[in-house]
Every structure is written in structure tokens, then in C-alpha cells.
Scaffold this active site. Structure first.
Site, PDB file in Angstrom:
ATOM      1  N   GLY A 174       0.834  -1.201   0.000  1.00 23.64           N
ATOM      2  CA  GLY A 174       0.000   0.000   0.000  1.00 23.64           C
ATOM      3  C   GLY A 174       0.864   1.243   0.000  1.00 23.64           C
ATOM      4  N   PHE A 175       1.700   1.354   1.044  1.00 26.53           N
ATOM      5  CA  PHE A 175       2.664   2.455   1.181  1.00 26.53           C
ATOM      6  C   PHE A 175       1.992   3.819   1.219  1.00 26.53           C
ATOM      7  CE2 PHE A 175       4.609  -0.946  -1.524  1.00 26.53           C
ATOM      8  CZ  PHE A 175       5.298  -1.574  -0.499  1.00 26.53           C
ATOM      9  N   GLY A 178       1.502  -6.403   4.213  1.00 28.46           N
ATOM     10  CA  GLY A 178       2.876  -6.877   4.182  1.00 28.46           C
ATOM     11  C   GLY A 178       3.607  -6.619   5.474  1.00 28.46           C
ATOM     12  N   ARG A 203       8.517  -1.458  22.115  1.00 24.91           N
ATOM     13  CA  ARG A 203       8.426  -2.908  22.192  1.00 24.91           C
ATOM     14  C   ARG A 203       8.364  -3.513  20.789  1.00 24.91           C
ATOM     15  NH1 ARG A 203       6.507  -6.069  26.211  1.00 24.91           N
ATOM     16  NH2 ARG A 203       5.364  -4.366  27.176  1.00 24.91           N
ATOM     17  N   ASN A 253       7.452  -8.776  17.113  1.00 23.93           N
ATOM     18  CA  ASN A 253       7.957  -9.919  16.345  1.00 23.93           C
ATOM     19  C   ASN A 253       9.261  -9.531  15.654  1.00 23.93           C
ATOM     20  OD1 ASN A 253       8.473 -11.793  14.213  1.00 23.93           O
ATOM     21  ND2 ASN A 253       6.358 -12.507  14.371  1.00 23.93           N
ATOM     22  N   PRO A 254      10.388  -9.960  16.212  1.00 24.44           N
ATOM     23  CA  PRO A 254      11.691  -9.536  15.672  1.00 24.44           C
ATOM     24  C   PRO A 254      11.896  -9.933  14.209  1.00 24.44           C
ATOM     25  CG  PRO A 254      11.965 -10.742  17.751  1.00 24.44           C
ATOM     26  CD  PRO A 254      10.524 -10.838  17.391  1.00 24.44           C
ATOM     27  N   GLN A 292      10.552  -5.377   8.033  1.00 20.36           N
ATOM     28  CA  GLN A 292       9.999  -4.034   7.832  1.00 20.36           C
ATOM     29  C   GLN A 292      11.105  -2.995   7.747  1.00 20.36           C
ATOM     30  OE1 GLN A 292       6.424  -2.238   8.396  1.00 20.36           O
ATOM     31  NE2 GLN A 292       6.678  -3.692   6.780  1.00 20.36           N
ATOM     32  N   LYS A 304       5.934   1.466  19.319  1.00 17.42           N
ATOM     33  CA  LYS A 304       6.093   2.727  18.579  1.00 17.42           C
ATOM     34  C   LYS A 304       5.861   2.575  17.075  1.00 17.42           C
ATOM     35  CE  LYS A 304       9.273   5.292  21.535  1.00 17.42           C
ATOM     36  NZ  LYS A 304      10.652   5.823  21.600  1.00 17.42           N
ATOM     37  N   GLU A 350       7.868   2.906   8.854  1.00 22.18           N
ATOM     38  CA  GLU A 350       8.388   3.986   8.021  1.00 22.18           C
ATOM     39  C   GLU A 350       9.789   4.439   8.380  1.00 22.18           C
ATOM     40  OE1 GLU A 350       4.733   6.395   6.758  1.00 22.18           O
ATOM     41  OE2 GLU A 350       4.156   5.513   8.651  1.00 22.18           O
TER      42      GLU A 350
END
Lengths: 748, 165
Positions: A245-246, A474, A636, A639-640, A646, A709, A713
Site C-alpha cells: 500500500g505504502f 505486508g 516494544r 515480532n523480531p 519491515q 512505537k 516507516e
């Protein structure tokens, strides 16, 4: 009535685990259904004809030729377009622009829809649209910032950034012992998600079913419903998977509205899928900017002023500001700051938010300017940034909710091997003869939250259903939100069924602004907490329960049990509590969002530091990014595995911004001449190597209940400047526009 | 007009009626044969989202006219797993997070299967990056894609050796 505080929700069982994607199997086997994959019975295909001029009007369309083509069923033009119930110039929701839906024959930008052709097959509709052979009366176009500079204006209105200032800017300039005054330009960029915008629209009476990718399902329902005079709840929008989407898929676009109109007119399902070329027009873009940065430092190399003026393009018919100067507002401690924006009207489609809106473009200029300032001051760029580290929010003095930027600098620099970097450029040449350069940039992105709702249903078998109309484009919502949901009831991931991507579910809000996990996750967390609160009340008020008489706030949930925290031998199964109360299931609801007073107490941002190595061929001037190390602190990390993806994706976007992406206009017609993947370059696999991501631990008790947080982006921010600075360090050439191309370095 | 071609599609013999000579293999699969796993990203061979195997080799389905494929063997993403058993490339893509939105993924996976079969890349990351560069991933999952192809390539080579022994 027992203590009504919710039982404590524990983290660590699911949150923090590198679970693989729950939608992974569907995606690798091809069964994940994207909007255009739907082909209902009786389907008509719609293809729109795009304007090939940027300004003027359509004087002729060969409708007869199109209609005569076998398989073409309808041709819709401004002359015969059925009426819409909503005014396309209005803004029915917070995310809407004036929508181009064949109001008249005026052309305001190249790529604007000027007709819609329906056909029994895609091939027929495509050929029908071609046969329209439009003729135009063309006016001179304005497609570059300089073309209409004289009429530039300060944006004002709802949702437009007003800029910011603090301190005495003129005094800051005067107090500087050394200063720079530089101007940077960034090119217009187009989102180009791999999945082009698409829609399959079906009417049943006054009820509408849509398969279309949306970053904000319920908002989109309201946006589409408005045009057709039906209540939003009459629209069912399915968007289980979004092919990227972005920022481009939050706002209903004209062609989508036209497809819905065509479906109503023909009483048949209609599918419309944008071509790649059509992605350069009516779906928004990152507007080009020109940014003037004036920085000054005193004898101690402390910034006396940051003066950041952003000039950005918008369309002739709506206002969107690429808020580049925002990037300067929260980052460095300067005695005075001015961040301002101006707009120039051009014959282009209305720009919109694109991954890292404002910060990406603004940071590109700011971080290069900081590098230039450091150079003038004779200081290492990292040391210069540390010298001007903001301990509290510049201007307001508000504390940061958390800020591990110093740790990001330290860990990133150590991993990269920044120490010992020569100050002067052109000092590092490898055995391969390539010029090597190192550059860095700081990353900052705010932590906005929107509003979201969720529902949790505990079932008698101990499993739970969680529902919210959240969207996965995504970023990993299917997985990460399920992890948060499972934790809220102390369940394992496989005990949780998670439903999302459908507008009939509780409103999951907007997937944007890096705020979706925090917001929708917050709603899920609260919904689980609501179930626990009810369970706790039942148990602690029931003399038959081992938990009778315990305070609700001292209960915890784990593995399907409600336990007393200080004495875990006092516990009861969820299922037993339900059964004894004669309930077959228990439903809780939750809201995600930020209390306004919380926003007033702390400044909230994610931070990071990006270090880049480039190698430049001294003769050919070809640039390769050979290493890119990003260290980020973003609260926090749920999911690493997915977070790393990302952040890496963002850093690749940064590389793309720095070296690849630019839409180029033909100055006569105003058309974008490189409107496809051959001409509009984005990185391919061979462009990416040596990528490393470090996530720096950060506990943030203030940003939201979950301490999240957002990471969508920030990866792009900082990276652009780091690469630009590395190119200067390799070559000694300071290129003040993006993307930086071979020709810029070849120039004497 | 109507025209018939015979295909072996995901291992199954199919007689397919082509209603229009302009139909590409991609639109045949997606719009006519209910196989939408193969994705359209650009429709002109620039992005690789529509990669399928045609007679065992990677091909952009958007660039092939269906009418010209009489007798061809076509493998799409839907034909890769054996029932519940994922192809090693599919499994490695999940493990290494070689995708985000998933839209380019069928093309990436088919391209990886083709690349491994071509035998030129082995598990050399530079060659894999080069060999996978016809497939654009806008999310930027390239790091994971490269690792996934590397691992699948190794696993398949090891299995072949094991089978041969």
C-alpha cells in the site's frame, strides 16, 4: 463489586517471539486472494482511458469506434455518465481528496480518467479504450516547481501541516559563527505497490460488496458509500490481503468509484484493475520538494538555528503538503527553529502520503545539511549530532516518552566500524580501485495513533476468537496482531483465531503512519482485558471459585487459567468459570487510541541511526551501496523476524529514494515519460547487499499500553541522507538533489 | 472465433478453448482457468510477478500469447506443492521471511525454482541476487529472498546427492 481494575496482562509468551507469518502458507502456495483474483459469475471488465495531456480539455472521443468493437458493452464519458449521489469535490472522510470521476471534459493532469469502457473480456475493454483515440485542446503545462513558482502559497486548512517554530530565529542566525545555506531537491515518486489498485464491485439492491485493497476498510466504506447515497454499513469491503500500500490505498480513487458506478448501471459485477502505467496518476504520489536549509553553529559547534523551508507541489484542484520540514522539528537541540511549508500548484495528480511522508524527504535534506555543517565545523558527523543531541523536545521542553537514540548511534557505529573514518572525502580507495565513502544519518518518525475497535470472544474449549478490520499489506498484521491478542488472554498463538481484513468486523482503523500495530493492537489488548475483567468478576464473586474474594487486579491469565498472582495455587480454568456461570462464551470489546492528555505529557518518536558505505567507480561513477547498517529504537518489538523485514524494506526504500526513483515529465505534454518499471527504477535484488538491522531495546511506559512505537516507516528515514553523505565522502561531490545519478557525479 | 490448444497444466492434461487470439497466458490463467495465483504486476515483462515455468523454464506469462502454447507444459504456483508438502523453495520463503505483502511471491518462488533448475547460481548469493533480479519486490524482501533461495538450493542439492547415493 470487586476491584474493577483489569487483571494484569502478561507479555513474553507470544510478544517478542519471531513467529513466522500466519499468512505465509497462503502466500507461498498462491491461494492468498488479492482483490483482482476474484472473478464472480457474469463479470464485466472495466478499463479506463487516461488523459495523455496534463492540462486542457478533451475535445473528441471516438465513442462509436469503441462501441463497435466486439465485446465492448458500454462506453461511459462525461456526456453519459450516470449521476452520482455524492459531490466528488467534497471530502466525505478525513482521508479523501477531490475525486476525478468524469465530472466534465477538463483535464488537470496526465493519467486522469477521461472515459470508462466496459467489455465482456479484458481484451475487448482494453481495445475499446484504445479506440477512443482522444483528441484534446491542450494548454501549456506546469509540471516543475519553477513553472508556477510565482503563485506559491502557504497552505492552510484542515490536516495541513502548519509548520513550527521556537526561539528567536533571526537571533539564531546572528549568533552563528559558522553557517550554511543550502537547497536540496527531491523528485516526485510514485508508490507502485506490486499489486496495482483493483476493484471488483457487486450490487445487490442497495447493498454493495467490494473486493478492493484498502489500508482503512471502514473509512473506505464510508468514502465509497458517500458517492452512492447509501449508508456505510451497506458496503461490505473485503481486503484480506493487500499487495503493498505504502500510503496509496487509504484513499478511494476515481476509477474505483467509476467501477462501482458501472456495476450499478449494468447490474453486473465489474472488475477494474489499474495497469502499471495508470499507477502514475490518480492514486497519489510523493510530491517533489525543494528545501532550503540554513543552519548555524556557535564557537562550541552547538546549533544556534535550524531554518528549514519546504516547497512542495500539489495539484491544481486539491491541497496536499509533503511536510518535509517536519523532519527538523523534533530531532536536534537548536537554539531556534523555523520549519515552514509552501505549495506550488502544478498540473499533476494530487500528491498524498507515501511511506514516511514528510520525514523521508525532509530527513534526506536535513541529514545532508547536517553533514555539510559538520564539514564546515571540521567535526565528525556523528560527533556533531551527539553534540546537538536533544535531551528534551526542542521548543517545548517536554520529556521524550523514551529515546534510545544515543544507543542507536553507539551500536550502529560499532557494528559498522565507523571509528577511524577520515574526515576528508576521497580518502578511501580499495584494492579494486573503487572510491569508498562512509556516511550516516539520523532517523526519526513520530508515533501517531488513530482509533480502532476490537472484539474478543472466549470459547468454552479455551480458545478465543479475536476480530478487528485490521489490514495486512505486508507489515505482518495477521501475525503480529494475533500475537498481541493471544497475550491479552494468556493463550498460545495456536489457541487464537484471528479475523481481520473485512469491513463487517469492528473497525480496525487505519494502517498507516506506523500506527496500526499500536492502535489495532491496543484495541485487541483491551478486548482481551475486558474478557479477563468479566471472568475475574465472575470468579471472585462466586463462593464456589478458588478465586472467591480475591481482588480482580491481583489476577493474571496464563495457559487458559486465571490465577492469583501472589498464590498461584489459587486458580481456575476459564472454561470452568464460564460453565458455572451458565455462559457458553464470553465477549469483550476494546478500544485502541491515545488519550489526548497523554500526548501532551511526552514527545513520542521512534529513532534510529543509519550508516552507509558506498563504492563509486572513479571513471564510470557507478554507485553501489555495499553496506547499510541501521540501528533503531522503536519501543516494544512484538515480532523480531517481521520487524527486521519491515526495517530492511524501509532501508531499501531509502536506497531507492537516494539512487533510483524519479518520475520525469515531458515538458510539452506534461506526461510522465517513464511511467513503468523499465523507466521508473526501483531496486532489484542485485541492488541490495550488506544490509544489517539492529533493534535497540526500549521500554516505553508512556507511548501506549503496549509500549509499541511502530516500524513501518522509520527505515527509510535517515537512510537517504546516509547514502548521500557517503557519496560525498567517496567522491568529494556534494550532490544536492535526489536521486543521485551517474550523470551528477560525472559532471565536472 | 475459437481455437483449441492442449496444455499440460500443473501436471494435468487440459484442452483449452481460446476465445480471443489476444489472450496472454497470464490472462488465460487468471481470468479463464481460475488460477489467479500467478499475479499481474506490469503486463509487459518488467516485474516478474507473473513468472511461471513453461516447459521447465522461467517465463513471464504476460508476454506469451496463449494461442502459441499448444503442447506446452506449464507449472504455476498452484502446482508446486505436493498436497500438504511444500516445495523446498516455498518452505524456505516462509522460514526466511522472503516476502511481506505476498503479491510478487508466486513469481519470486517460480523464478527461484527455475533458477535452481538452471543450475548456474548454486548457493552463491551474488549469483542468486543477479538471477532473481527479474523479479521486483517493492516491499524490499530481497534479503530474505536471497537467503531462502540459498537454503532451498542447498537442501535440494543435498537431497539429489542423497537420492543418487
Amino acid at each position: 463489586m470487586s476491584d474493577t481494575l483489569s487483571p494484569q496482562i502478561r507479555f513474553g509468551s507470544n510478544a517478542g517471539q519471531p513467529a513466522t507469518r500466519r499468512d505465509g502458507l497462503a502466500k507461498v502456495t498462491g491461494v492468498a486472494t488479492f482483490a483482482a483474483d476474484n472473478t464472480p459469475e457474469g463479470l464485466l471488465y472495466a478499463v479506463y482511458a487516461p488523459a495523455k495531456i496534463a492540462r486542457g480539455r478533451v475535445s473528441h472521443l471516438d465513442v462509436a469506434a469503441a462501441e463497435a468493437h466486439p465485446g465492448v458493452t458500454h462506453v461511459i464519458t462525461p456526456q453519459n455518465r450516470p449521476e452520482l449521489q455524492g459531490d466528488p469535490s467534497a471530502k466525505p472522510t478525513m482521508f479523501s481528496f477531490r475525486t476525478e470521476v468524469l465530472q466534465d471534459d477538463t483535464v488537470c493532469y496526465a493519467g486522469q480518467p477521461i472515459a470508462l469502457v466496459l467489455g465482456e473480456t479484458l481484451e475487448a475493454a482494453t481495445e475499446g479504450a484504445r479506440l477512443l483515440a482522444p483528441q484534446y485542446v491542450a494548454d501549456p503545462v506546469r509540471v516543475a516547481l519553477d513553472d508556477n513558482l510565482a503563485t506559491s502559497f502557504e497552505p492552510a486548512g484542515f490536516g495541513l501541516p502548519g509548520g513550527a517554530s521556537h526561539g528567536d530565529v533571526e537571533a539564531g542566525h546572528a549568533a552563528a559563527t559558522r553557517s550554511i545555506d543550502v537547497s536540496y531537491e527531491t523528485a516526485a515518486q510514485y508508490h507502485n505497490a506490486m499489486e496495482t489498485h483493483a476493484i471488483v464491485a457487486q450490487w445487490d439492491g442497495d447493498r454493495l460488496t467490494l473486493d478492493t485493497p484498502s489500508q482503512a476498510l471502514n473509512l473506505s466504506c464510508a468514502g465509497f458509500a458517500y458517492f452512492f447515497g447509501i449508508p456505510p454499513e451497506n458496503v461490505t469491503l473485503r481486503s484480506p490481503y493487500i499487495g503493498g500500500g505504502f500510503g496509496s490505498k487509504a484513499i478511494p480513487t476515481g476509477p474505483q468509484v467509476l467501477a462501482i458506478l458501472a456495476a450499478r448501471m449494468t447490474q453486473r459485477p465489474v472488475k477494474l484493475m489499474f495497469t502499471r502505467q495508470q499507477m502514475f496518476g490518480p492514486v497519489g504520489h510523493r510530491g517533489a520538494t525543494r528545501q532550503r536549509l540554513r543552519l548555524g553553529v556557535d564557537e562550541n559547534t552547538a546549533l544556534t538555528v535550524i531554518d528549514h523551508e519546504g516547497l512542495a507541489e500539489t495539484s491544481t484542484f486539491d491541497d496536499f503538503v509533503e511536510p518535509a520540514a517536519n523532519a527538523s522539528q523534533d530531532l536536534y537541540a537548536a537554539g531556534a527553529l523555523r520549519a515552514s511549508h509552501r505549495l506550488v500548484r502544478l498540473d499533476v495528480g494530487t500528491p498524498g502520503p507515501m511511506r514516511g511522508p514528510g520525514e523521508a524527504s525532509g530527513s534526506a535534506a536535513l541529514e545532508c545539511a547536517m553533514d555539510e555543517m559538520a564539514e564546515v565545523a571540521g567535526m565528525d558527523p556523528l560527533e556533531f549530532r551527539l553534540r546537538n543531541y536533544a535531551e528534551t523536545q526542542p521548543g517545548t521542553g517536554l520529556p521524550y516518552s523514551s529515546k534510545a537514540l544515543r544507543e542507536c548511534y553507539a551500536e550502529g557505529a560499532a557494528r559498522f566500524g565507523w571509528e577511524g573514518r577520515p574526515l576528508e572525502p576521497r580518502q578511501m580507495q580499495g584494492a579494486d580501485g573503487l572510491l569508498t565513502g562512509w556516511g550516516m544519518g539520523t532517523a526519526l518518525f513520530p508515533c501517531p495513533m488513530f482509533a480502532a475497535e476490537a472484539r474478543a470472544t472466549l470459547r468454552p474449549d479455551g480458545t478465543a476468537l479475536f476480530e478487528t478490520s485490521a489490514v495486512d499489506m505486508g507489515q505482518g498484521a495477521w501475525t503480529v496482531l494475533a500475537q498481541i491478542a493471544a497475550d491479552s488472554l494468556g493463550l498460545t498463538l495456536d489457541q487464537v483465531e484471528f479475523r481481520a481484513g473485512h469491513s463487517a468486523l469492528p473497525d480496525g482503523g487505519v494502517a498507516g503512519g506506523s500506527g496500526h500495530t499500536a492502535t489495532a493492537g491496543g484495541a485487541l489488548h483491551a478486548a482481551g482485558g475486558d474478557v479477563l475483567r468479566q471472568l475475574g468478576e465472575l470468579a471472585t464473586e462466586d463462593p464456589q471459585s478458588p478465586l472467591y474474594g480475591a481482588g480482580n487486579s491481583s489476577l493474571v491469565a496464563r495457559d487458559g487459567w486465571l490465577l492469583l498472582e501472589e498464590d498461584e495455587s489459587r486458580r481456575e480454568r476459564f472454561a470452568d468459570i464460564l460453565i458455572r456461570a451458565g455462559q457458553t462464551e464470553m465477549t469483550g470489546t476494546g478500544h485502541g487510541g491515545r488519550a489526548p492528555e497523554a500526548a501532551g505529557r511526552h514527545a513520542m518518536n521512534s529513532h534510529g541511526a543509519v550508516f552507509a558505505e558506498v563504492k563509486v567507480d572513479p571513471d564510470l561513477c557507478q554507485v553501489r551501496v555495499t553496506r547499510l547498517v541501521g540501528a533503531f529504537a522503536a519501543g516494544r518489538i512484538i515480532n523480531p523476524r517481521l520487524t527486521e523485514s519491515q526495517l530492511m524494506g524501509g532501508m531499501i526504500w531509502g536506497t531507492s529514494f537516494a539512487l533510483h526513483e524519479a518520475a520525469r515529465h515531458d515538458r510539452r505534454s506534461g506526461r510522465i515519460v517513464n511511467a513503468d518499471f523499465a523507466g521508473y527504477h526501483v531496486p532489484v535484488n542485485a541492488d541490495v547487499s550488506g544490509l544489517e538491522v539492529i533493534t535497540v531495546h526500549e521500554d516505553d511506559p508512556y507511548v501506549n499500553a503496549l509500549g509499541i512505537k511502530g516500524v513501518g516507516e522509520i527505515g527509510i528515514v535517515g537512510t537517504v541522507g546516509a547514502i548521500g553523505n557517503a557519496i560525498w565522502h567517496a567522491t568529494g561531490k556534494r550532490v544536492r538533489h535526489f536521486p543521485i545519478r551517474i550523470a551528477d557525479l560525472l559532471a565536472p | 472465433m475459437s481455437l483449441f490448444i492442449s496444455l499440460t497444466l500443473n501436471g494435468e492434461a487440459r484442452d483449452v478453448s481460446i476465445d480471443d487470439p489476444r489472450v496472454t497466458l497470464l490472462d488465460l490463467l487468471r481470468e479463464r482457468l481460475a488460477l489467479p495465483g500467478t499475479k499481474k504486476g506490469c503486463d509487459r515483462g518488467q516485474c516478474g510477478a507473473c513468472t511461471v515455468l513453461v516447459n521447465g523454464r522461467r517465463a513471464n506469462a504476460c508476454l506469451m500469447l496463449a494461442a502459441g502454447l499448444d503442447g506446452a507444459q506449464i507449472t504455476t504456483i498452484e502446482g508446486l506443492a505436493r498436497g500438504e508438502d511444500l516445495h523446498p523453495v516455498q518452505a524456505a520463503f516462509i522460514e526466511h521471511d522472503g516476502f511481506q505483502c505476498g503479491y510478487c511471491t508466486p513469481g519470486q518462488i517460480m523464478s527461484a525454482v527455475g533458477l535452481i533448475a538452471e543450475g548456474d547460481a548454486g548457493s552463491d548469493p551474488e549469483r542468486i541476487r543477479e538471477g532473481m533480479s527479474g523479479n521486483i519486490c517493492r516491499c524490499g524482501a530481497y534479503h530474505g529472498i536471497t537467503l531462502a533461495v540459498q537454503e532451498a538450493s542447498r537442501r535440494m542439492a543435498a537431497k539429489e546427492e542423497g537420492d543418487a547415493a
